[in-house]
Design an enzyme around this catalytic site. Structure first.
Site, PDB file in Angstrom:
ATOM      1  N   HIS A   1      81.452  44.174  96.056  1.00 31.08           N
ATOM      2  CA  HIS A   1      80.769  43.155  95.244  1.00 31.08           C
ATOM      3  C   HIS A   1      81.430  42.988  93.861  1.00 31.08           C
ATOM      4  O   HIS A   1      81.758  41.899  93.432  1.00 31.08           O
ATOM      5  CB  HIS A   1      79.317  43.569  94.983  1.00 31.08           C
TER       6      HIS A   1
HETATM    7  O1  RIB Z   1      73.956  44.529  94.710  1.00 30.93           O
HETATM    8  C1  RIB Z   1      75.262  44.971  94.452  1.00 30.93           C
HETATM    9  C2  RIB Z   1      75.383  45.492  93.051  1.00 30.93           C
HETATM   10  O2  RIB Z   1      74.482  46.586  92.872  1.00 30.93           O
HETATM   11  C3  RIB Z   1      76.782  46.054  92.733  1.00 30.93           C
HETATM   12  O3  RIB Z   1      77.055  45.902  91.377  1.00 30.93           O
HETATM   13  C4  RIB Z   1      76.638  47.514  93.065  1.00 30.93           C
HETATM   14  O4  RIB Z   1      77.547  48.337  92.314  1.00 30.93           O
HETATM   15  C5  RIB Z   1      75.227  47.784  92.611  1.00 30.93           C
HETATM   16  O5  RIB Z   1      75.257  48.023  91.227  1.00 30.93           O
END
Ligand code: RIB
Ligand code: CA
Length: 294
Positions: free
Chosen positions: A232
């Protein structure tokens, strides 16, 4: 002209990929890393940020930030996803680095933005508590704000809420008013990388990053039955590094800050937000692999 960049982060396995991408990208000048609670505690996210920068050979300062959400009780962390230490139990295998900035995250953000001759990009890849507090004095003074967070068609921590937004919904609502580029899980899920991609990473950094994914990879295998992970935060930082690598469209949004089941969800609202909706996924995967390998 390099892009002055600050990353606000809760490392976190995918945060580690994002930090490595930033350090290894000549397009940006990483002015600093600010930490926030989230995937694991602020103690762990701060130590992880310090050690990851040492692994990467970066002398960028680390400034410690919020240990809980604005004005509300702390919410569960994501240790089940990232491991108890936030890095699949491998944090202590990384180089020791005890350097910490004397200022807290918000002071560091304010001072660094004020001192920069060029507009500063802030990439926020964890809960948005530090960024919301920064906006108390610096609304309109962030050159560009790229946020990993939210889900348009659904969530990951609840059916409708994504973890970063859900972890501090009040802060997220304040940040939406700053017209960020928002990189939601709708897009980051399409950018998943598989086991073969992970095993294709070469060099000390690439192979170390792959080694940090063991618990994260197990989680996705258990959850989805596939061998692969969601990077992500690296998708969001790619946009900070190469503006336009993601295709955005304006949405009018708000955040549900009620105490109901929908808390932390993105909902139709009045804030114009540039939501990242598309990218050339194969080109992005190749870009990430090339930058993270030597
Ligand atoms: O939902 C994904 C996010 O939440 C990313 O930033 C992961 O590292 C968690 O922090
Ligand atoms: Ca994160």
């Amino acid at each position: 002209m390099t892009i002055p960049l600050i990353i606000d982060t809760d490392p976190g396995v995918d945060d580690a990929f994002a930090l490595a991408l930033a350090v290894r990208s000549p397009e940006v000048d990483l002015l600093g890393v600010t930490t926030v609670f989230g995937n694991v505690s602020i103690d762990h996210t701060t130590r992880n940020a310090q050690r990851l920068l040492a692994l990467l050979g970066s002398t960028a300062p680390v400034a410690r930030g919020a240990d809980r959400a604005m004005g509300e009780i702390s919410r569960p962390d994501a240790r089940l996803v990232h491991g108890d230490d936030g890095l699949s139990g491998k944090a202590l295998t990384l180089p020791v680095n005890d350097r910490i900035d004397a200022r807290d995250a918000v002071e560091f953000l304010r001072d660094t933005i004020d001192a920069s001759a060029e507009p500063v990009t802030v990439a926020a890849i964890g809960p948005l508590t530090n960024i919301a507090r920064l906006l108390d004095t610096h609304a309109g003074r962030i050159g560009r704000l790229v946020v990993m967070g939210g889900g348009i068609a659904g969530g990951n921590v609840t059916p409708t809420a994504e973890f970063n937004i859900w972890s501090d919904a009040d802060a997220a609502r304040r940040v939406l008013a700053e017209r960020p580029v928002l990189v939601p899980i709708d897009l980051t899920r399409r950018c998943a990388v598989d086991g073969a991609w992970l095993e294709s990473l070469t060099g000390e950094v690439g192979t170390t990053l792959e080694g940090l994914t063991t618990r994260y990879r197990e989680f996705y295998l258990e959850a989805n039955g596939i061998d692969g992970i969601l990077v992500h935060d690296a998708v969001a930082v790619a946009e900070a590094i190469k503006p336009g690598i993601l295709t955005t469209r304006e949405h009018l949004l708000d955040v549900d800050t009620s105490d109901g089941d929908g808390r932390g969800s993105l909902v139709p609202g009045a804030y114009p937000v540039d939501v990242a909706e598309d990218t050339d996924v194969e080109a992005l995967r190749a870009f990430l692999r090339d930058r993270l390998s030597v």
